[in-house]
Design a protein around this motif. Structure first.
Motif: not given
Length: 319
Positions: A129-134, A126-127, A176
């Motif tokens: 897929l959702s934290k690409r900038d990080t 989950d991280e 989803m």
């Protein structure tokens, strides 16, 4: 003598081109003298010592791009994903880039690939897929620090695609869909609740309005009954006053010895009693306990009283 002049001219023709170096814009050359680095040539016209000096490396000083090939990464929660990306870098020191590392581009590519596995393997799916900038920031920090000794500045690292396995994608799609259905059910239930609340408020307002209408109707009815009772009492009072005055006049007439007044009073009561008996809803047959001539005589007395009253009135008018 002519031979030496010719020899010098031949050497000049050969050595002059070897001593002149023109460097294109955006490029730098390293110069080696007898195999050892001595200096770096900047873009433009440059002169070197022929035979002793030679160009060691020609380096592109502009920002360059490397494609990071696709690779499989296992996340912290044991999910297998396929990732790829791009690396942007620029050479700042030509000598370090030429002599501190062998095959600079290959080194940067392998360093980036290794750190992609390290950084992304320490995160959940989950991280991931959702934290690409990080992820991009962490990779840039690690790779840029590692390439500093090579005279290279890594400007950006971008993860292009993160592809989970097909079965995981199907599972995420089902999750989803369930989440959307859940939100839809919650919104529908909330709508029904608000509808019920609005309906209850409407019923409450309607009941209040009906109660207020009934109260006002009761008040008006009570006021009407009060007014009617007041007027009935006033009518009874006036009737009693009229009867009292009539009784007074009859009493005065009796005191004067007028026998016709007594007949009028008795006849009036007699006729009133007969009217009440006749108007009774349960009375079908009327029994007269007296003779009809008594009633007629009483009526005759009333007539005499009326005549005397008219005579008295005429005398007053004449006088």
């Amino acid at each position: 003598m002519d031979f030496f002049v010719l020899l010098i001219l031949v050497f000049a023709v050969i050595l002059v081109p070897m001593s002149v170096k023109t460097v294109p814009q955006g490029t730098e050359y390293t110069i080696e003298r007898l195999g050892r680095y001595t200096r770096t040539l900047s873009p433009g016209f440059n002169i070197i010592t022929p035979i002793l000096d030679r160009v060691g490396a020609k380096l592109n000083m502009m920002e360059q791009v490397l494609d990071v090939p696709s690779q499989e990464v296992i996340t912290r929660d044991n999910a297998m994903v396929t990732v790829d990306g791009v690396v942007f870098f620029q050479i700042l020191d030509a000598a370090q880039a030429a002599y501190e590392v062998n095959n600079l581009e290959y080194a940067i590519l392998n360093l980036t690939t290794t750190n992609v596995r390290t950084v992304m393997g320490s995160m959940d799916l989950d991280e991931l897929l959702s934290k690409r900038d990080t992820i991009n920031t962490q990779l840039l920090t690690v790779v840029d620090e590692a390439t500093n000794p090579w005279g290279v500045k890594v400007t950006r690292i971008e993860i292009k695609d993160i592809t989970p396995p097909k079965d995981l994608v199907d599972s995420m799609a089902g999750q989803m869909k369930a989440e959307r259905d859940k939100r839809a059910s919650i919104l529908q239930a909330e709508g029904v609740r608000q509808s019920e609340v609005l309906k209850a408020e409407g019923d409450k307002k309607s009941a209040i309005l009906k109660a207020e209408g009934a109260r006002e109707a009761a008040i008006l009815k009570a006021e009407g009954e009060k007014e009617a009772a007041f007027r009935q009492a006033e009518a009874r009072e006036r009737l009693a006053e009229a009867e009292a005055r009539a009784t007074l006049h009859v009493s005065q007439a009796i005191a004067k010895g007028d026998i016709q007044a007594i007949n009028y009073f008795v006849a009036e009561k007699y006729v009133t009693a007969l009217g009440e008996i006749a108007s009774s809803p349960n009375q079908k047959v009327i029994m007269l306990p007296v003779e009809a001539t008594s009633v007629l005589s009483s009526l005759g007395g009333i007539g005499e009283i009326a005549k005397e009253s008219f005579k008295t009135a005429n005398k007053k008018d004449v006088g």
